[in-house]
Write an enzyme that holds these catalytic residues in place. Structure first.
Site, PDB file in Angstrom:
ATOM      1  N   ASP A  22       0.837  -1.204   0.000  1.00  0.00           N
ATOM      2  CA  ASP A  22       0.000   0.000   0.000  1.00  0.00           C
ATOM      3  C   ASP A  22       0.870   1.251   0.000  1.00  0.00           C
ATOM      4  OD1 ASP A  22      -2.415  -1.449   0.162  1.00  0.00           O
ATOM      5  OD2 ASP A  22      -2.138  -1.692   2.315  1.00  0.00           O
ATOM      6  N   LYS A  23       2.020   1.147   0.658  1.00  0.00           N
ATOM      7  CA  LYS A  23       2.937   2.277   0.785  1.00  0.00           C
ATOM      8  C   LYS A  23       4.320   1.741   1.116  1.00  0.00           C
ATOM      9  CE  LYS A  23       4.212   6.188   3.686  1.00  0.00           C
ATOM     10  NZ  LYS A  23       3.921   7.047   4.841  1.00  0.00           N
ATOM     11  N   GLU A  28       8.824  14.352  14.789  1.00  0.00           N
ATOM     12  CA  GLU A  28       7.776  13.345  14.963  1.00  0.00           C
ATOM     13  C   GLU A  28       7.869  12.565  16.275  1.00  0.00           C
ATOM     14  OE1 GLU A  28       5.568   9.778  12.446  1.00  0.00           O
ATOM     15  OE2 GLU A  28       7.329  10.779  11.623  1.00  0.00           O
ATOM     16  N   SER A  36       4.191  15.438   2.996  1.00  0.00           N
ATOM     17  CA  SER A  36       5.083  16.571   3.240  1.00  0.00           C
ATOM     18  C   SER A  36       5.187  17.488   2.029  1.00  0.00           C
ATOM     19  CB  SER A  36       6.495  16.068   3.585  1.00  0.00           C
ATOM     20  OG  SER A  36       6.466  15.144   4.653  1.00  0.00           O
ATOM     21  N   GLU A  55      -1.732   8.726   1.824  1.00  0.00           N
ATOM     22  CA  GLU A  55      -0.502   8.277   2.499  1.00  0.00           C
ATOM     23  C   GLU A  55      -0.633   8.452   4.010  1.00  0.00           C
ATOM     24  OE1 GLU A  55       4.144   9.701   2.982  1.00  0.00           O
ATOM     25  OE2 GLU A  55       2.999  10.396   1.242  1.00  0.00           O
ATOM     26  N   ALA A  62       4.916   5.409   8.446  1.00  0.00           N
ATOM     27  CA  ALA A  62       5.500   6.717   8.147  1.00  0.00           C
ATOM     28  C   ALA A  62       6.976   6.599   7.789  1.00  0.00           C
ATOM     29  CB  ALA A  62       5.327   7.658   9.334  1.00  0.00           C
TER      30      ALA A  62
END
Length: 400
Positions: free
Chosen positions: A144-145, A198, A216, A242, A305
């Site tokens: 998916d990412k 983060e 971003s 995302e 992430a």
């Protein structure tokens, strides 16, 4: 010696930092740990490293307390690869102060760092090919990412002045998490230093907070263009997707530990000196008093992430695509006390510093709609946190 809140001001802790110490400044507190009272032992079975680490952290804190440490906390860093050895220990002395990030702080002046050589690993062209590989895996339904990263290897004319670099990062990073910790190996002393925006997770009493960032845009010096980019990010289908993948994963990972979870439906914007980010603050109450901040962090690490989704498939793809070892980049750095309170930060906007060499890292989240040239530009913008703190003029280098 242990000094509690208000006993030492934050600036004194920053000035008192020496190479080998543990330092972290967050929006809530500053911590300086000196010396090593006790190491957290590593697991001999590499496959069980991350599974066993929370137990070893709890046991180390218990032993330190039994051996007379007045306020033991575990500090240090955990690498991206869960099979690799973490660098965690209980400092001899621990000093706390409130954070003064939001108050005025004068800029630290220092001479720019002179660079002999700067090498991008991989090269910009090879990095974009890696992004294309990631996109192919997503479009085929395998992922998916995925997060694809690169590094900059800098050779300097003089040894890195780590305390000065930490001062500069703390000046620039008024709302994030500035850190430095020893990740020494048997071969050499290395400092992991950075200014992450983060928070992976924090735990205070019965309350926990996670703050995933994903999606971003580089900042612009032009205020009008800067605001245009921020608005574009907040409405970008690609970036919102995302971000949603990351938030869903974080909420699912925390659900076995928390109740009354609050997960906002839409993200907000946060900013650093160099980047805009989509941000979601996830909150909840602990189901059990025995759940520590490190337990929560271990359950989350790595989030999509910094890795991708599904996690294990993304991690495997990263090992195939990236031609370097991430080390502690995209791992976590922070602290946990004997009561379970603590803060763990995603290790991004960072560098490994050793003598005359620095290794910087930056990554970008890839989804089906990603464009390789835009992801390359994003990593270049993310490098600027460390490069600006060193006063390096990047115009002379084509590989950034």
């Amino acid at each position: 010696m242990v000094s509690k809140q208000n006993a030492v001001i934050e600036q004194e802790l920053l000035d008192d930092y020496r190479v080998g110490d543990f330092f972290i400044e967050t929006p809530y507190r500053t911590i300086l740990g000196k010396g090593v009272f006790m190491q957290v032992p590593s697991e001999e079975d590499h496959e069980k490293q991350m599974v066993e680490l929370p137990k070893k952290v709890a046991l180390t804190l218990k032993k330190a307390k039994e051996q007379g440490h007045p306020y033991p906390i575990v500090t240090g860093a955990v690498p991206f690869d869960s099979s690799k050895k973490a660098c965690l220990h209980v400092p001899n002395s621990v000093h706390f102060s409130p954070s003064f990030q939001k108050e005025g702080r004068g800029q630290v002046s220092s001479a720019p760092v002179a660079v002999n050589e700067l090498i991008s690993v991989p090269s910009p062209e090879y990095y974009m090919k890696g992004v294309e590989q990631g996109i192919e895996k997503i479009r085929s339904g395998e992922l998916d990412k995925i997060v694809i990263s690169r590094s900059l290897e800098l050779s300097l004319t003089e040894s890195v002045d780590i305390p000065q670099l930490l001062h500069n990062l703390a000046y620039q990073n008024k709302h994030g998490y500035t850190f430095a910790t020893d990740i020494a190996s048997e071969e050499q002393r290395t400092t992991l230093i950075g200014a992450s925006p983060e928070l992976l997770v924090s735990r205070q009493g019965m309350h926990a907070i996670a703050n995933p960032l994903a999606g971003s845009r580089p900042r612009s010096k032009d205020p009008v263009e800067d605001q245009r980019r921020a608005k574009e990010l907040l409405s970008s289908p690609k970036d919102l997707y995302e971000h949603a993948v990351v938030v869903e994963n974080v909420a699912n990972a925390l659900s076995p530990f928390l109740k009354n979870m609050e997960v906002p439906e839409k993200p907000s914007l946060v900013t650093t000196e160099t980047m805009w980010h989509l941000s979601t603050v996830v909150k909840g109450e602990l189901l059990d008093t025995e759940i520590s901040s490190f337990d929560l962090a271990a359950a989350l690490q790595p989030t999509p992430a910094v890795c991708g989704s599904p996690t294990e498939k993304a991690r495997q793809a990263i090992s195939e695509i990236e031609p370097f070892d991430r080390g502690f980049f995209t791992g976590m750095v922070g602290w946990c006390d004997a009561e379970g309170n603590g803060e763990w930060v995603v290790t991004i906007r960072c560098a490994e510093a050793n003598g005359h060499s620095l290794r910087l890292f930056a990554g970008a989240g890839i989804v089906g709609e990603s464009k390789p040239e835009e992801e390359l530009a994003e990593t270049g913008a993310k490098f600027q946190t460390m490069l600006r703190a060193m006063g390096i003029n990047t115009e002379q280098f084509k590989d950034i």
